[in-house]
Design a protein around this motif. Sequence first.
Motif, PDB file in Angstrom:
ATOM      1  N   UNK A   1       0.835  -1.213   0.000  1.00  0.00           N
ATOM      2  CA  UNK A   1       0.000   0.000   0.000  1.00  0.00           C
ATOM      3  C   UNK A   1       0.867   1.259   0.000  1.00  0.00           C
ATOM      4  N   UNK A   2       1.930   1.208   0.797  1.00  0.00           N
ATOM      5  CA  UNK A   2       2.850   2.355   0.881  1.00  0.00           C
ATOM      6  C   UNK A   2       3.515   2.616  -0.467  1.00  0.00           C
ATOM      7  N   UNK A   3       3.949   1.544  -1.140  1.00  0.00           N
ATOM      8  CA  UNK A   3       4.589   1.697  -2.443  1.00  0.00           C
ATOM      9  C   UNK A   3       3.595   2.211  -3.489  1.00  0.00           C
ATOM     10  N   UNK A   4       2.364   1.726  -3.411  1.00  0.00           N
ATOM     11  CA  UNK A   4       1.328   2.197  -4.345  1.00  0.00           C
ATOM     12  C   UNK A   4       1.098   3.700  -4.169  1.00  0.00           C
ATOM     13  N   UNK A   5       1.059   4.146  -2.899  1.00  0.00           N
ATOM     14  CA  UNK A   5       0.888   5.581  -2.624  1.00  0.00           C
ATOM     15  C   UNK A   5       2.099   6.380  -3.115  1.00  0.00           C
ATOM     16  N   UNK A   6       3.285   5.792  -2.925  1.00  0.00           N
ATOM     17  CA  UNK A   6       4.508   6.464  -3.388  1.00  0.00           C
ATOM     18  C   UNK A   6       4.511   6.599  -4.909  1.00  0.00           C
ATOM     19  N   UNK A   7       4.023   5.567  -5.601  1.00  0.00           N
ATOM     20  CA  UNK A   7       3.939   5.617  -7.068  1.00  0.00           C
ATOM     21  C   UNK A   7       2.995   6.736  -7.498  1.00  0.00           C
ATOM     22  N   UNK A   8       1.844   6.803  -6.821  1.00  0.00           N
ATOM     23  CA  UNK A   8       0.864   7.839  -7.148  1.00  0.00           C
ATOM     24  C   UNK A   8       1.451   9.234  -6.926  1.00  0.00           C
TER      25      UNK A   8
END
Length: 255
Positions: free
Chosen positions: A207-214
Amino acid sequence: DKTVSLRKDLSEMHEWITQAEEEYLERDFEYKTPDELQKAVEELKRAKEEALQKEVKVKLITDSVNNFIAKAPPAAHEALKKELDVLITSYQQLCSRLNGKWKTLEEVWACWRELLTYLDVENKWLNEIERKLKATENVQGGAEEISESLDSLERLMRHPEDNRNQIRELAQTLTDGGILDELINEKLEKFNTRWEELQQEAVRRQKSLEQSIQSAQETDKTLRLIQESLAVIDKQLTAYTADRVDAAQVPQEAQ
C-alpha cells in the motif's frame, strides 16, 4: 526323557515371546524428543530382526516335535501337538506385530523429517520476504523505479499455500498421536506468528509503495507541466529578444 526335553524347549520359546511382547508391544512409549523417536525406531528394528532370527529355533523345535510324534504312542501326541501349535501361532503373531509397529514408527519418523523439510523451505521463503521488505523500506527514484520494487515484492508474495497446508496436516497427524506434540506446537506457533507478521508487513508495504507511485506520478506530471510552461515562456522571450522588444512593452509576466 524326550518329552521333558521338548517341553523345556517349548517353554523357553514361550518365555522369550512373552518377554518380547512385554518389552516392545505392551509397554507405553512416549516420544517427546526426536532422539527418543529415532531410538524407538532403531530398537523396534533390532527386535524385529531378532524375532526373525528365532525362526530357525522354532523350525528346529517343530521338526523335533513332529519327529517325536511320528514315533511316539498316540497318547503323547495331542498335548504336545497343541503346545507346538500355540507356540507357532504366538511366534507368528509376535513377528507380525513387531513388524507392524516398526513400520508405523518408520512412517512417523519419515513424517517428522518431512515436516522439518517443509518448515525449512517456508522459513527460507520468509527470509526472502524479510530481505525484500528491508530493500523496499526507502525506495529512491521516480514512479518507474518504485513500480519495479512493488512488482518484485508482489511476485515474491505470490507463493502457493501448498507447503503451509502440508505443514498443518503433518503436524496434525503427529500431534494427534501424541508424538513430539510439545516440540511441534512450539515450532508451529513460532512459524505461524512470523508468517502472519510478515504477511501483514508486506501488505502495508504494498500500500505504501502504491501511494509512493501515485505521489511520484503526480510530481512527474507537475514537473512536466512546469517544463512545458517554461518552454513556452522561453520561446516567447527568445522571440521578444530577437525582435529587440523592450521589457516595458511586453506583458507583466514576461517582464
